[in-house]
Motif scaffolding. Structure first.
Motif, mmCIF file in Angstrom:
data_model
loop_
_atom_site.group_PDB
_atom_site.id
_atom_site.type_symbol
_atom_site.label_atom_id
_atom_site.label_comp_id
_atom_site.label_asym_id
_atom_site.label_seq_id
_atom_site.Cartn_x
_atom_site.Cartn_y
_atom_site.Cartn_z
ATOM 1 N N SER A 26 25.556 30.606 41.782
ATOM 2 C CA SER A 26 25.262 31.997 41.415
ATOM 3 C C SER A 26 25.156 32.877 42.666
ATOM 4 N N THR A 27 24.613 32.327 43.733
ATOM 5 C CA THR A 27 24.513 33.059 44.992
ATOM 6 C C THR A 27 25.900 33.277 45.594
ATOM 7 N N LEU A 28 26.740 32.257 45.532
ATOM 8 C CA LEU A 28 28.114 32.383 46.031
ATOM 9 C C LEU A 28 28.855 33.479 45.269
ATOM 10 N N ARG A 29 28.716 33.487 43.950
ATOM 11 C CA ARG A 29 29.366 34.525 43.138
ATOM 12 C C ARG A 29 28.894 35.917 43.553
ATOM 13 N N LYS A 30 27.587 36.048 43.736
ATOM 14 C CA LYS A 30 27.000 37.335 44.123
ATOM 15 C C LYS A 30 27.549 37.788 45.477
ATOM 16 N N TYR A 31 27.550 36.892 46.454
ATOM 17 C CA TYR A 31 28.045 37.235 47.781
ATOM 18 C C TYR A 31 29.534 37.582 47.745
ATOM 19 N N ALA A 32 30.311 36.811 46.986
ATOM 20 C CA ALA A 32 31.753 37.063 46.896
ATOM 21 C C ALA A 32 32.020 38.435 46.277
ATOM 22 N N LEU A 33 31.272 38.792 45.246
ATOM 23 C CA LEU A 33 31.444 40.100 44.612
ATOM 24 C C LEU A 33 31.098 41.238 45.576
ATOM 25 N N ILE A 34 30.038 41.066 46.338
ATOM 26 C CA ILE A 34 29.632 42.091 47.305
ATOM 27 C C ILE A 34 30.708 42.247 48.381
ATOM 28 N N LEU A 35 31.232 41.118 48.863
ATOM 29 C CA LEU A 35 32.293 41.183 49.869
ATOM 30 C C LEU A 35 33.570 41.787 49.287
ATOM 31 N N GLN A 36 33.893 41.464 48.050
ATOM 32 C CA GLN A 36 35.066 42.056 47.400
ATOM 33 C C GLN A 36 34.897 43.564 47.270
ATOM 34 N N ASP A 37 33.708 44.011 46.907
ATOM 35 C CA ASP A 37 33.445 45.449 46.798
ATOM 36 C C ASP A 37 33.616 46.138 48.151
ATOM 37 N N ALA A 38 33.359 45.402 49.239
ATOM 38 C CA ALA A 38 33.524 45.959 50.583
ATOM 39 C C ALA A 38 34.981 45.897 51.052
ATOM 40 N N GLY A 39 35.852 45.230 50.272
ATOM 41 C CA GLY A 39 37.270 45.204 50.615
ATOM 42 C C GLY A 39 37.841 43.856 50.979
ATOM 43 N N TYR A 40 37.039 42.814 50.967
ATOM 44 C CA TYR A 40 37.545 41.485 51.310
ATOM 45 C C TYR A 40 38.337 40.922 50.133
ATOM 46 N N LYS A 41 39.428 40.243 50.435
ATOM 47 C CA LYS A 41 40.287 39.663 49.390
ATOM 48 C C LYS A 41 40.164 38.147 49.387
ATOM 49 N N PHE A 42 39.684 37.619 48.274
ATOM 50 C CA PHE A 42 39.655 36.177 48.063
ATOM 51 C C PHE A 42 40.887 35.782 47.260
ATOM 52 N N HIS A 43 41.255 34.523 47.330
ATOM 53 C CA HIS A 43 42.327 34.003 46.482
ATOM 54 C C HIS A 43 41.796 33.933 45.054
ATOM 55 N N VAL A 44 42.573 34.469 44.122
ATOM 56 C CA VAL A 44 42.193 34.428 42.703
ATOM 57 C C VAL A 44 43.385 33.895 41.922
ATOM 58 N N ASN A 45 43.144 32.898 41.057
ATOM 59 C CA ASN A 45 44.246 32.343 40.265
ATOM 60 C C ASN A 45 44.512 33.219 39.046
ATOM 61 N N ASP A 46 45.465 32.809 38.232
ATOM 62 C CA ASP A 46 45.852 33.622 37.076
ATOM 63 C C ASP A 46 44.773 33.677 35.990
#
Length: 112
Positions: A26-46
């Motif tokens: 849950s913490t990883l999800r939260k951090y990833a969402l915050i970083l995505q909102d700041a413009g970071y791009k993670f790999h996302v599957n279909d």
């Protein structure tokens, strides 16, 4: 797929990243969402599931260090990480992608 899979790099799942960083999913999800909102791009599957490369783990670790060592909000820490990523040219998915020949041209010009 919405992200590029880089050859030779291992795509990790959330549980692997959580083990490496010592955090809950849950913490990883939260951090990833915050970083995505700041413009970071993670790999996302279909299916919309995130996968993590080594560079993503480094960015997440840096985010955790910054948020722990200062009086910043999580959003401010994410902005600081994004500035670090762009300055260090660490994550090509955030920064303008260069073709292989452009990269070598830059390296050649640096030598002269």
């Amino acid at each position: 797929m919405t992200g590029d899979i880089n050859e030779g790099q291992i795509l990790m799942g959330p549980s692997d990243v959580c083990t490496l960083l010592g955090i809950k999913e849950s913490t990883l999800r939260k951090y990833a969402l915050i970083l995505q909102d700041a413009g970071y791009k993670f790999h996302v599957n279909d299916k919309g599931q995130r996968g993590y490369f080594e560079r993503d783990v480094i960015v997440l670790k840096r985010f955790m260090e910054i948020k722990q060592s200062s009086d910043m909000t999580l959003e401010q820490a994410a902005e600081a990480v994004m500035a670090w990523v762009q300055q260090s040219n660490m994550a090509v998915s955030v920064i303008e992608k260069k073709t292989e020949s452009d990269r070598y041209n830059d390296d050649m010009q640096a030598l002269f």
